[in-house]
Design an enzyme around this catalytic site. Structure first.
Site, PDB file in Angstrom:
ATOM      1  N   ASN A   1       1.812  13.635  -1.460  1.00 52.34           N
ATOM      2  CA  ASN A   1       0.781  14.529  -1.974  1.00 52.34           C
ATOM      3  C   ASN A   1      -0.101  13.694  -2.903  1.00 52.34           C
ATOM      4  O   ASN A   1       0.265  13.442  -4.050  1.00 52.34           O
ATOM      5  CB  ASN A   1       1.458  15.691  -2.723  1.00 52.34           C
ATOM      6  CG  ASN A   1       0.458  16.672  -3.301  1.00 52.34           C
ATOM      7  OD1 ASN A   1      -0.766  16.463  -3.213  1.00 52.34           O
ATOM      8  ND2 ASN A   1       0.957  17.736  -3.894  1.00 52.34           N
TER       9      ASN A   1
ATOM     10  N   ARG B   1       0.221  16.202   2.459  1.00 47.59           N
ATOM     11  CA  ARG B   1      -0.410  17.470   2.090  1.00 47.59           C
ATOM     12  C   ARG B   1      -1.917  17.245   2.060  1.00 47.59           C
ATOM     13  O   ARG B   1      -2.402  16.327   1.400  1.00 47.59           O
ATOM     14  CB  ARG B   1       0.063  17.906   0.705  1.00 47.59           C
ATOM     15  CG  ARG B   1      -0.704  19.102   0.202  1.00 47.59           C
ATOM     16  CD  ARG B   1      -0.166  19.585  -1.120  1.00 47.59           C
ATOM     17  NE  ARG B   1      -0.850  20.793  -1.513  1.00 47.59           N
ATOM     18  CZ  ARG B   1      -1.604  20.900  -2.609  1.00 47.59           C
ATOM     19  NH1 ARG B   1      -1.758  19.866  -3.429  1.00 47.59           N
ATOM     20  NH2 ARG B   1      -2.182  22.041  -2.895  1.00 47.59           N
TER      21      ARG B   1
ATOM     22  N   HIS C   1      -2.423  27.326  -1.096  1.00 48.37           N
ATOM     23  CA  HIS C   1      -0.972  27.503  -1.278  1.00 48.37           C
ATOM     24  C   HIS C   1      -0.311  27.964   0.020  1.00 48.37           C
ATOM     25  O   HIS C   1       0.754  28.584  -0.003  1.00 48.37           O
ATOM     26  CB  HIS C   1      -0.634  28.573  -2.350  1.00 48.37           C
ATOM     27  CG  HIS C   1      -0.926  28.169  -3.758  1.00 48.37           C
ATOM     28  ND1 HIS C   1      -1.361  29.071  -4.703  1.00 48.37           N
ATOM     29  CD2 HIS C   1      -0.846  26.980  -4.394  1.00 48.37           C
ATOM     30  CE1 HIS C   1      -1.522  28.449  -5.859  1.00 48.37           C
ATOM     31  NE2 HIS C   1      -1.226  27.169  -5.693  1.00 48.37           N
TER      32      HIS C   1
ATOM     33  N   ARG D   1      -7.532  28.450 -14.838  1.00 56.68           N
ATOM     34  CA  ARG D   1      -8.623  29.069 -14.066  1.00 56.68           C
ATOM     35  C   ARG D   1      -8.714  30.555 -14.361  1.00 56.68           C
ATOM     36  O   ARG D   1      -7.697  31.230 -14.511  1.00 56.68           O
ATOM     37  CB  ARG D   1      -8.402  28.891 -12.560  1.00 56.68           C
ATOM     38  CG  ARG D   1      -8.428  27.457 -12.088  1.00 56.68           C
ATOM     39  CD  ARG D   1      -8.493  27.416 -10.557  1.00 56.68           C
ATOM     40  NE  ARG D   1      -8.237  26.089 -10.060  1.00 56.68           N
ATOM     41  CZ  ARG D   1      -7.161  25.740  -9.345  1.00 56.68           C
ATOM     42  NH1 ARG D   1      -6.239  26.646  -9.020  1.00 56.68           N
ATOM     43  NH2 ARG D   1      -7.015  24.505  -8.927  1.00 56.68           N
TER      44      ARG D   1
ATOM     45  N   GLU E   1       7.651  23.368  -1.136  1.00 58.19           N
ATOM     46  CA  GLU E   1       6.533  22.923  -0.296  1.00 58.19           C
ATOM     47  C   GLU E   1       6.847  21.607   0.406  1.00 58.19           C
ATOM     48  O   GLU E   1       6.420  21.389   1.535  1.00 58.19           O
ATOM     49  CB  GLU E   1       5.267  22.813  -1.161  1.00 58.19           C
ATOM     50  CG  GLU E   1       4.739  24.182  -1.542  1.00 58.19           C
ATOM     51  CD  GLU E   1       3.768  24.174  -2.712  1.00 58.19           C
ATOM     52  OE1 GLU E   1       4.247  24.115  -3.867  1.00 58.19           O
ATOM     53  OE2 GLU E   1       2.549  24.222  -2.485  1.00 58.19           O
TER      54      GLU E   1
END
Ligand code: ADP
Length: 398
Positions: A9, A90, A179, A240, A384
């Site tokens: 990743n 990813r 996601h 965020r 993940e």
């Protein structure tokens, strides 16, 4: 060949990696390289022998992956002996082109580059990781797993923004969602915990980590999700804002004179829990709430209220809900946030069991609803890396 996959990743200044056994999900080794591009880069490598941490100059992603290969050679396990089946990358944005994982070749690299305008911060870093890994491991098959792919099943009415057709056609403006790897993994795990097949259950997945998103998953397919064209939309996150009035940018630009760049930066990096309470780490936020900090209390309330609104909205989207599923750092570990988010939803058949909710470790899948709750509430740890490894393996074994 083994079932082991090296999952990579690559971010703009960091690279995370994990050597995963795709059949068992065991992470045999893994780590991170942080501060890529700086003189004082940090490499942390974990293996059966423990954790090794070293500081060194890491000029580029090439350097970073070179350091990772060295760490494997020095501290084990040996990558040669691991007989890797593939490298899984990813990739954040697959646009509307990729609904599945893809074997990486020059065409794929060009396609991911074409998607850079949709994810200007993420896709270039993911591409760096891919190109470097192809140079360092030329004999291994490499697979791209897209964060948007799982949401490609959204129906047109769910992914279309009510904007002029030309914006949608010429500038690819629509909801994509993110996601996806986590929502795919967790919704499948939820079905397993319920003892049913994924195609037979409807679930609402709440991925509450640093980034947060909700997904409505009907029979194993994502039918709506809260992140949109970018990851800014939807739930309140660490830094965020999530949903707000789309006219806010214009207002601040016109009335206060701030640039769009600056407003975008603040909404992505200085808002959310951090903007409201000065703290984006949920553990710290909880500590502040317990100490009576008013701003932290308000931030906690806004966060949980937003989650509750999405649960209600996705209940309406799905019509019938079998389970509400919490995952990621906050979802797995913050019992008070789960409790506050679902408070008052008994009318929808959602009854949390306070004792079970408080007693979870967050490390294994558990049911935290009352036995007679028509809708189950689950805590399911996301994984993940395992999902990327599994998807990569299906591509190379095809
Ligand atoms: P990422 O999105 O970076 O993968 P994680 O899923 O690891 O993030 O979630 C990180 C968030 O989870 C942080 O806000 C962190 O404070 C929170 N978190 C982790 N452990 C706990 C805990 N025991 N209690 C409350 N929050 C926690």
């Amino acid at each position: 060949m083994s079932d082991r996959v090296l999952v990579i990743n690559a971010g703009s200044s960091s690279l995370k990696y994990s050597l995963v056994d795709a059949s068992s999900g065991d992470a045999v080794a893994g780590g991170t390289v942080e501060r890529i591009g700086e003189a004082n880069g940090i490499l942390t490598h974990r293996s059966a022998d423990g954790e090794e941490r070293s500081e060194r100059r890491v000029d580029s992603h090439e350097d970073a992956l070179g350091a990772v290969a060295e760490a494997f050679a020095k501290h084990g396990p040996s990558l040669e002996e691991a007989e890797l089946a593939a490298i899984g990358h990813r990739v954040v944005h697959g646009g509307d082109r990729f609904a599945d994982p893809v074997l990486i070749d020059d065409d794929l690299v060009a396609a991911v580059r074409d998607l850079v305008p949709l994810a200007p911060l993420h896709n270039p870093a993911n591409l760096e990781g891919i190109e470097v890994a192809r140079r360092l491991f030329p004999d291994l098959p490499q697979v791209a797993v897209f964060d948007t792919a799982f949401h490609q099943t959204l129906p047109e009415h769910a992914y279309t923004y009510a904007v002029p057709r030309s914006w949608r056609e010429e500038h690819r403006v629509r909801r994509y969602g993110f996601h996806g790897t986590s929502h795919a993994f967790v919704s499948r795990e939820a079905a397993r915990v319920l003892g049913r097949e994924p195609q037979d259950v409807n679930v609402i997945v709440l991925h509450l980590g640093n980034g947060c998103s909700a997904a409505a998953v009907a029979g194993g397919r994502s039918v709506d999700t809260s992140m949109g064209m970018t990851p800014l939309e939807g739930l309140v996150m660490g830094t965020r804002s999530g949903d707000l009035d789309p006219a806010l940018h214009a207002h601040l630009h016109r009335q206060v004179g701030w640039s769009l760049e600056e407003i975008d930066r603040v909404l992505n990096r200085e808002s959310g829990l951090k903007g409201m309470a000065g703290e984006n780490d949920f553990r710290e936020l909880t500590r502040l709430v317990d100490a009576g900090d008013e701003a932290a209390r308000l931030a906690f309330d806004v966060y949980c209220y937003r989650v509750r609104k999405y649960v209600g909205a996705y209940y309406a989207v799905l019509g019938r809900v079998d389970a509400v599923v919490f995952t990621a750092g906050v979802g797995q570990h913050a019992a008070p946030a789960r409790e506050a988010s679902l408070r008052g939803l008994e009318g929808l058949g959602i009854h949390l069991d306070a004792g079970r909710n408080a007693a979870t470790s967050g490390r294994e899948p558990v049911v935290v609803s009352a036995d007679d709750s028509p809708v189950a509430v689950l805590v399911v740890p996301t994984n993940e890396e395992w999902e990327i490894a599994r998807q990569a393996l299906t591509v190379v074994r095809r």
